[in-house]
Scaffold this motif. Structure first.
Motif, PDB file in Angstrom:
ATOM      1  N   LEU A  45       0.837  -1.200   0.000  1.00  0.00           N
ATOM      2  CA  LEU A  45       0.000   0.000   0.000  1.00  0.00           C
ATOM      3  C   LEU A  45       0.872   1.250   0.000  1.00  0.00           C
ATOM      4  O   LEU A  45       1.704   1.417   0.887  1.00  0.00           O
ATOM      5  N   TYR A  46       0.710   2.096  -1.023  1.00  0.00           N
ATOM      6  CA  TYR A  46       1.486   3.339  -1.060  1.00  0.00           C
ATOM      7  C   TYR A  46       0.555   4.509  -1.319  1.00  0.00           C
ATOM      8  O   TYR A  46      -0.053   4.594  -2.377  1.00  0.00           O
ATOM      9  N   ARG A  47       0.473   5.411  -0.353  1.00  0.00           N
ATOM     10  CA  ARG A  47      -0.408   6.578  -0.427  1.00  0.00           C
ATOM     11  C   ARG A  47      -1.822   6.183  -0.838  1.00  0.00           C
ATOM     12  O   ARG A  47      -2.414   6.761  -1.747  1.00  0.00           O
ATOM     13  N   GLY A  48      -2.294   5.128  -0.225  1.00  0.00           N
ATOM     14  CA  GLY A  48      -3.655   4.708  -0.472  1.00  0.00           C
ATOM     15  C   GLY A  48      -3.850   3.913  -1.751  1.00  0.00           C
ATOM     16  O   GLY A  48      -4.960   3.529  -2.065  1.00  0.00           O
ATOM     17  N   ALA A  49      -2.773   3.669  -2.510  1.00  0.00           N
ATOM     18  CA  ALA A  49      -2.886   2.878  -3.745  1.00  0.00           C
ATOM     19  C   ALA A  49      -2.342   1.481  -3.468  1.00  0.00           C
ATOM     20  O   ALA A  49      -1.237   1.336  -2.952  1.00  0.00           O
ATOM     21  N   TYR A  51      -0.891  -2.070  -4.527  1.00  0.00           N
ATOM     22  CA  TYR A  51      -0.171  -2.758  -5.604  1.00  0.00           C
ATOM     23  C   TYR A  51      -0.121  -4.247  -5.303  1.00  0.00           C
ATOM     24  O   TYR A  51       0.125  -4.646  -4.172  1.00  0.00           O
ATOM     25  N   GLN A  52      -0.333  -5.062  -6.328  1.00  0.00           N
ATOM     26  CA  GLN A  52      -0.175  -6.507  -6.191  1.00  0.00           C
ATOM     27  C   GLN A  52       1.277  -6.837  -6.526  1.00  0.00           C
ATOM     28  O   GLN A  52       1.738  -6.567  -7.636  1.00  0.00           O
TER      29      GLN A  52
ATOM     30  N   TRP B 264      -4.114  11.482   7.936  1.00  0.00           N
ATOM     31  CA  TRP B 264      -3.824  10.613   6.777  1.00  0.00           C
ATOM     32  C   TRP B 264      -3.688   9.161   7.224  1.00  0.00           C
ATOM     33  O   TRP B 264      -4.208   8.237   6.597  1.00  0.00           O
ATOM     34  N   GLU B 268      -6.038   5.770   6.079  1.00  0.00           N
ATOM     35  CA  GLU B 268      -5.570   4.479   5.553  1.00  0.00           C
ATOM     36  C   GLU B 268      -5.898   3.333   6.509  1.00  0.00           C
ATOM     37  O   GLU B 268      -6.223   2.229   6.081  1.00  0.00           O
ATOM     38  N   TYR B 272      -7.898   0.526   4.839  1.00  0.00           N
ATOM     39  CA  TYR B 272      -7.126  -0.666   4.456  1.00  0.00           C
ATOM     40  C   TYR B 272      -6.725  -1.559   5.633  1.00  0.00           C
ATOM     41  O   TYR B 272      -6.073  -2.570   5.439  1.00  0.00           O
ATOM     42  N   LEU B 278       4.433   5.549   4.677  1.00  0.00           N
ATOM     43  CA  LEU B 278       4.375   6.615   3.663  1.00  0.00           C
ATOM     44  C   LEU B 278       3.158   7.497   3.914  1.00  0.00           C
ATOM     45  O   LEU B 278       3.209   8.714   3.700  1.00  0.00           O
ATOM     46  N   TYR B 315      -5.563  13.584   1.068  1.00  0.00           N
ATOM     47  CA  TYR B 315      -5.663  12.143   0.831  1.00  0.00           C
ATOM     48  C   TYR B 315      -6.646  11.859  -0.312  1.00  0.00           C
ATOM     49  O   TYR B 315      -6.326  11.125  -1.257  1.00  0.00           O
ATOM     50  N   HIS B 319      -6.147  10.488  -4.497  1.00  0.00           N
ATOM     51  CA  HIS B 319      -6.927   9.463  -5.204  1.00  0.00           C
ATOM     52  C   HIS B 319      -7.544  10.012  -6.483  1.00  0.00           C
ATOM     53  O   HIS B 319      -7.533   9.366  -7.523  1.00  0.00           O
ATOM     54  N   ARG B 323      -5.706   8.148  -9.317  1.00  0.00           N
ATOM     55  CA  ARG B 323      -6.466   6.917  -9.570  1.00  0.00           C
ATOM     56  C   ARG B 323      -7.680   7.172 -10.448  1.00  0.00           C
ATOM     57  O   ARG B 323      -8.046   6.348 -11.259  1.00  0.00           O
TER      58      ARG B 323
END
Lengths: 112, 428
Positions: A45-49, A51-52, B264, B268, B272, B278, B315, B319, B323
Motif C-alpha cells: 500500500l502506497y499513499r492509499g494505492a 499494488y499486487q 492521513w 488508511e 485498508y 508513507l 488524501y 486518489h 487513480r
C-alpha cells in the motif's frame, strides 16, 4: 545420487538447518530467491494505492545426497518447514549424473 | 492585530531602503538560523524524500535535479529573481530591476532590523525549494536539459512575479491577501506547475497499470523528518524577527504537521486496515503545506483543524488526481502541496478571525469580516493558479520545441541514472 531442492519460508531456515544436521546432512547451499505459487504474491500500500506484488521472498536449499537417504531427508525438510499455512513451499528431487569434489578430485559417492 | 500586519508589512519592506534601520542581533541570529533550516529542506530534506519515492534506477536523477536547481536558482536569484520579486514597485506585477545583481546590498545594508543580504538569502532558499518541489510532478521521465531550462525560466517568469504580487508590494499584497510563508507563492505555484508538467509530459511508461512503488522508504522518512524540522525555519523565519509571531508560527506549524499525519494515517487505517509509513509522512507534508499561508495568523486550535482537514482532503485529492483522473503527477505534488496550499490560504481567512472562541487567531484587519477576507484569499488562489498554469504550459511547449522534454522509451526503461548521468545509485 539425488539433488534435493527445497523452497521454504525464510523464517523456517534455522529450523530446517537444525533438523537436517540432526539426520546427518553435512552440507547444503542456501540462496535467497523470489517467486510465487498459489499464494499469488502479496499486496503493498502506497499513499492509499494498492499494488499486487507477484514475487514473494523465499529461501532455496540445495542438498546432494545418496539415493538411499533422499526420502528420509525430504521427509525431514517437509516436517521442519511445515506451518500448515499457504506459501510453505515445495521440495523437488532430481537425479545427479556426476559429482566432483574440487579439492581432491574425488567423484560421485566419495565426493558427497 | 498590529503585530499581525507588522509581520506582513515586513515581508514587503526590504525592497525599500532603510537608512534609519538599526541591526537587531537577536533577529539576525534567528533569521540566519531559519535560512539554514530552509536550505536544509531542499538539501538534503526534499532530495531524500523524493529520492526514496522513485524507483532505484532513477534515484540519482532526482538527487541531481534537486541539487542542480539549488545551484541555478541561487545564481538567477542574484541576477534578476530577487529584483523582480522585491524590486521597485510600479504597476504591482513585476518588481523593477533596481535590485538586480544585489547591487543595492552591502554588508551595512539593513532592512527591518536584519541585514538586507540576509533577507535576500532567506528568500533565495524559498526560490530554491519551490522549483525543486515541482520535479515530483515529472519525476522518472523528464530530460535533464529540459528540466534545467524549465526550472530556470520558470523561476523568473512565475515564481519571482508571484512573489512580487504577494510579498514584494504587488497587487495581491495590496488587496490584503494573507500568505504568511508561501501558501500561494510556494505551494500553489509548485503544485499547479507540477500538475501541468505531468499532463504535458504524459504519464510514465506503464502508468497506471504497472506498480511503481518507492524504492527506499527509509530515505523518504529521513527526508520527511528533515522537512518537518526545516519547516520551522520556513514558517517561523517568515516572521522576519525573533518574536512572538515567530514562536506562534512555529507552534501552529508543529501542531498542523502532527494533525495532518494522524488524519492521513487514520484514513488508511480505516480503509485498508493498516497505518502505512508513507501515509503518515505524506500527511505531515500536507499538514505543513496547508498551515504555511496561515501560520502567522491562526492560533493552535485553528492549526489543529487545519492540519486534520489537510490530512483528509489531500488524501482524497491524491486518489482523485492519480487513480480517477489518471494524471501521473508522479510524487503527488499537486494533491499534497497544491491542494494543501489552496486549502490553507482559504482557511487562513477563517481561522485568523478573533471571534471563534478557542479556535480564534490573531484577528483580521479593522472592519474586515471572514467573508471579505475569504474573497481576497480566493482571488489570490485563483489568480496564482491561473497565471502559473498558463505560463507553465506555454513555457513547456516552447522548451519542447528547443529540446525534447522526455527521454526516449528505451532510456526511460533503462532508468535516468544510467542514461542521463552515466552513473548508478547502487552497485551492490
Amino acid at each position: 545420487m539425488k539433488l534435493i531442492t527445497a523452497i521454504i519460508k525464510p523464517y523456517k531456515l534455522e529450523d530446517v538447518r537444525d533438523a537436517l544436521s540432526s539426520v546427518g546432512v553435512l552440507g547444503l547451499t542456501v540462496t535467497q530467491v523470489k517467486g510465487f505459487g498459489r499464494q499469488k504474491g502479496h499486496n503493498e500500500l502506497y499513499r492509499g494505492a494498492e499494488y499486487q506484488v507477484d514475487f514473494v521472498p523465499k529461501i532455496k536449499l540445495e542438498i546432494a545426497v545418496n539415493t538411499d537417504r533422499a526420502e528420509h531427508v525430504v521427509e525431514t525438510i517437509v516436517e521442519a518447514a511445515k506451518t500448515n499455512s499457504i506459501g510453505d513451499g515445495k521440495v523437488f528431487v532430481t537425479p545427479i549424473e556426476q559429482v566432483v569434489r574440487i579439492r581432491t578430485g574425488e567423484t560421485d559417492h566419495d565426493a558427497l | 492585530m498590529t503585530r499581525l500586519f507588522l509581520a506582513v508589512a515586513l515581508l514587503g519592506l526590504p525592497c525599500l531602503s532603510f537608512a534609519e534601520d538599526v541591526l537587531d542581533g537577536g533577529n539576525t541570529a534567528w533569521i540566519l538560523t531559519a535560512t539554514a533550516l530552509v536550505l536544509m529542506m531542499t538539501l538534503p530534506g526534499l532530495s531524500l524524500f523524493y529520492g526514496g519515492l522513485v524507483r532505484s534506477k532513477n534515484v540519482l536523477s532526482v538527487l541531481m535535479q534537486c541539487f542542480a536547481i539549488a545551484c541555478i536558482a541561487s545564481v538567477l536569484w542574484l541576477l534578476f529573481g530577487y529584483s523582480i520579486a522585491f524590486g521597485e514597485v510600479t504597476h504591482g506585477f513585476f518588481g523593477g530591476l533596481d535590485q538586480a545583481f544585489f547591487k543595492a546590498i552591502s554588508e551595512d545594508s539593513v532592512s527591518g532590523g536584519i541585514p538586507t543580504s540576509l533577507f535576500a538569502l532567506f528568500q533565495m532558499t524559498f526560490a530554491i525549494i519551490t522549483p525543486a518541489l515541482i520535479i515530483g510532478g515529472f519525476a522518472e521521465r523528464m530530460r535533464f536539459s529540459a528540466m534545467f531550462l524549465f526550472s530556470a525560466v520558470w523561476l523568473i517568469l512565475v515564481y519571482a512575479p508571484i512573489t512580487h504580487w504577494v510579498w514584494g508590494g504587488g497587487w495581491l499584497g495590496e488587496m490584503g491577501l494573507l500568505d504568511f510563508a508561501g501558501g500561494t507563492v510556494v505551494h500553489v505555484t509548485a503544485g499547479v506547475a507540477a500538475l501541468v508538467a505531468a499532463i504535458v509530459l504524459g504519464p510514465r511508461k506503464g502508468f497506471p497499470h504497472q506498480a511503481m512503488p518507492p524504492h527506499n522508504l527509509t530515505m523518504t522518512v529521513c527526508g520527511a523528518g528533515m522537512l518537518w524540522v526545516g519547516w520551522f525555519g520556513f514558517n517561523g523565519g517568515s516572521a522576519l524577527a525573533a518574536n512572538g509571531d515567530a514562536a506562534m508560527a512555529m507552534t501552529v506549524t508543529h501542531i498542523s504537521a502532527a494533525a495532518g499525519s494522524i488524519a492521513w494515517m487514520a484514513m488508511e487505517w480505516i480503509k485498508y486496515g493498516k497505518p502505512s509509513v508513507l501515509g503518515i509522512v505524506t500527511g505531515m507534508v500536507a499538514g505543513l503545506g496547508t498551515i504555511t499561508p496561515a501560520s502567522g495568523f491562526v492560533g493552535p486550535m485553528g492549526a489543529l483543524v487545519i492540519g486534520l482537514s489537510a490530512g483528509v482532503i489531500c488524501y482524497y485529492a491524491t486518489h482523485l488526481i492519480k487513480r480517477k483522473w489518471h494524471i501521473d503527477d508522479s510524487l503527488d505534488v499537486f494533491p499534497v502541496h497544491g491542494v494543501g496550499g489552496i486549502l490553507g490560504t482559504l482557511l487562513a481567512a477563517v481561522f485568523a478571525s478573533s471571534e471563534l472562541g478557542i479556535f480564534s487567531g490573531q484577528g483580521l484587519a479593522e472592519g474586515v469580516t471572514i467573508g471579505d477576507q475569504f474573497v481576497v484569499q480566493a482571488i489570490g488562489v485563483a489568480s496564482t493558479f491561473a497565471y502559473t498554469a498558463v505560463v507553465t504550459f506555454i513555457l513547456l511547449k516552447v522548451i519542447g520545441v528547443m529540446v525534447p522534454l522526455r527521454v526516449s522509451e528505451e532510456e526511460e526503461t533503462q532508468g535516468l541514472d544510467l542514461t542521463l548521468h552515466d552513473e548508478r545509485g547502487y552497485d551492490l
